[in-house]
Structures are given as C-alpha cells and as structure tokens.
Write a protein that holds these residues in place. Structure first.
Motif, PDB file in Angstrom:
ATOM      1  N   GLY A 175       0.680  -1.227   0.153  1.00 10.81           N
ATOM      2  CA  GLY A 175       0.003  -0.182  -0.022  1.00 10.81           C
ATOM      3  C   GLY A 175       0.794   1.210  -0.073  1.00 10.81           C
ATOM      4  O   GLY A 175       0.289   2.286   0.280  1.00 10.81           O
ATOM      5  N   THR A 176       2.076   1.174  -0.247  1.00  6.39           N
ATOM      6  CA  THR A 176       3.183   2.251  -0.314  1.00  6.39           C
ATOM      7  C   THR A 176       3.347   2.629  -1.565  1.00  6.39           C
ATOM      8  O   THR A 176       3.458   1.951  -2.590  1.00  6.39           O
ATOM      9  N   THR A 177       4.066   3.799  -1.635  1.00  6.11           N
ATOM     10  CA  THR A 177       4.756   4.130  -2.866  1.00  6.11           C
ATOM     11  C   THR A 177       6.128   4.304  -2.542  1.00  6.11           C
ATOM     12  O   THR A 177       6.602   4.433  -1.541  1.00  6.11           O
ATOM     13  N   CYS A 178       7.113   4.510  -3.807  1.00  2.48           N
ATOM     14  CA  CYS A 178       8.357   4.344  -3.731  1.00  2.48           C
ATOM     15  C   CYS A 178       8.871   5.370  -4.806  1.00  2.48           C
ATOM     16  O   CYS A 178       8.353   5.253  -5.911  1.00  2.48           O
ATOM     17  N   ASP A 179       9.911   6.191  -4.496  1.00  2.00           N
ATOM     18  CA  ASP A 179      10.345   7.024  -5.458  1.00  2.00           C
ATOM     19  C   ASP A 179      11.795   6.884  -6.134  1.00  2.00           C
ATOM     20  O   ASP A 179      12.266   7.622  -6.499  1.00  2.00           O
ATOM     21  N   ALA A 180      12.208   5.351  -5.791  1.00  2.00           N
ATOM     22  CA  ALA A 180      13.454   5.237  -6.293  1.00  2.00           C
ATOM     23  C   ALA A 180      13.688   5.139  -7.907  1.00  2.00           C
ATOM     24  O   ALA A 180      12.403   4.984  -8.655  1.00  2.00           O
ATOM     25  N   LEU A 181      14.701   5.290  -8.562  1.00  2.00           N
ATOM     26  CA  LEU A 181      14.790   5.331  -9.673  1.00  2.00           C
ATOM     27  C   LEU A 181      14.907   3.959 -10.510  1.00  2.00           C
ATOM     28  O   LEU A 181      15.649   3.199  -9.998  1.00  2.00           O
ATOM     29  N   VAL A 182      13.672   3.539 -11.139  1.00  2.00           N
ATOM     30  CA  VAL A 182      13.789   2.428 -11.646  1.00  2.00           C
ATOM     31  C   VAL A 182      13.469   2.272 -13.160  1.00  2.00           C
ATOM     32  O   VAL A 182      12.962   3.320 -13.723  1.00  2.00           O
TER      33      VAL A 182
END
Length: 228
Positions: A175-182
C-alpha cells in the motif's frame, strides 16, 4: 471516432486477449509467467460499444502547454511540433473527439483486467501470483504541442509501475509508494529472483526490485536512469 466500432465488444482486441490469458492460465500445469500486453489504448481510436460514448468533452482536461514553447524551439522539437500528428493534437476539436475515445479504451482495459483478476480469485491463484501493471510509454495527446510519444516530457516517459507481491515478505511495503529510480529492464531480474533463481548479472542489465518490495532499500542503488 465517436461512433461505435463495427464489431462486438467481445470480439475486440482487449476482450480477445483477456480470453487468451485466462485460457493460458487454465491450461498451465505448474508455475507460469504471462505477459498480457494490451494494444489499446492506441490508434486507431475506434471503440466498441458501450465504451465509445462513456466519456465526453467534460472529461477532457486542458492540455499542458504554453505559447513560450513555440518561440524559437530547438530544431528537433520544432520538427516534431510541425509533424501531422502534433498539428492535429494542437487543435482543440481533435482533442475533444480523440481523448473521450482514448478514455473509453482505457475503461475497457480496466474492466477486462478486472475480469482476469476475478478469475484468479475464483481459481485460488491470487494468493500466489505476483502481478505487475506497467506500460511502455505515455502519450502527449496535445501536451507541449505534441502528439504520440517522441520526446522526454512526463506525458511520454512517466508511466505507472504497480507491483503486487502476495507473499508476507512484501507486507512491509504493501500500500505504499516508492520514488526509487527504476527502469523497465529491472522487471526481468525481479521475476528471476521472485521465482527463486539467481539473477545472471552478466546477461541481465536490470536490477531486481525485490529489495524495494520487501522494505530493504539498497545502499548502492542507481542515481540515474536511461530513457531512450
């Protein structure tokens, strides 16, 4: 077009491909991996009923663009703004006709993806199936005086990446978001690791996203990504 397609909705690409995905899942005797690649929304923007008129001008957001972008632009940018597709989407009457059709095609894809997910639920496979929703690119649809996907503004390159891993190890980030560069090439490595294999780093350029899914942010993660 704002008229319905001359085929039944059940015979359209999106419905047919979903049927094929369900057929594939049902015939799989063991672990399986399926790439379900909907061609729609895509031109030609011709939509089967009842999706052809679900949306109208009131649902069309204003284009993200400014007149200053047309003042002495870079020659490459100028050339793209002058092509036939961009010139069409610079016209508001074109946007008012195309975008409701585009949204109808998205709604149809949503409904059929739901049909597939319901099938996984009914057959008891949702609890052990990783699901990834992503895209290959976006579409300008008139933003920045452009059409299609040719340059590097957000409407073209910023795409969704939603990963559902049903295993308890992923509960930490559920249920979370992630701002890693993928990058899209990370998915192949992710699937190898998710299936219990060892990622062949000398072959696959991408990096597995499993650490991010399990709440373990790698200290040496990339600081930039490639878009081409």
């Amino acid at each position: 077009a704002d008229q319905p397609a001359n085929i039944a909705e059940a015979d359209s690409e999106t419905a047919w491909l979903t049927d094929e995905a369900i057929r594939f899942v049902d015939q799989a005797a063991g672990p399986w991996c399926a790439l379900l690649s909907y061609i729609k929304p895509h031109w030609p923007y011709i939509v089967p009923a009842p999706y052809h008129d679900m949306f109208g001008p009131d649902h069309v957001p204003p284009a993200t663009r400014h007149p200053v972008e047309r003042e002495d632009p870079h020659p490459v940018y100028r050339a793209y703004m002058q092509n036939r597709i961009a010139q069409a989407f610079q016209r508001e009457d074109v946007r008012q006709k195309v975008i409701p059709a585009y949204m109808g095609l998205i709604k149809q894809a949503d409904d059929h993806l739901g049909r597939l997910l319901d099938h996984l639920e009914r057959t008891g496979q949702m609890a052990d199936t990783m699901i990834v929703l992503t895209s290959d690119h976006g579409d300008y649809l008139g933003d920045h005086w452009l059409g299609e996907k040719d340059m590097f503004h957000d409407p073209s390159v910023k795409i969704p990446l939603i990963v559902h891993d049903p295993r308890p190890a992923a509960d930490a980030t559920r249920g979370t978001t992630c701002d890693a560069l993928v990058e899209s090439i990370d998915l192949a490595a992710t699937f190898v690791e998710a299936a219990g294999g060892t990622v062949p780093a000398h072959i696959l350029e991408g990096r597995s996203l499993m650490p991010w899914l399990h709440g373990d942010a790698p200290h040496d993660w990339r600081q930039w990504v490639v878009s081409e």
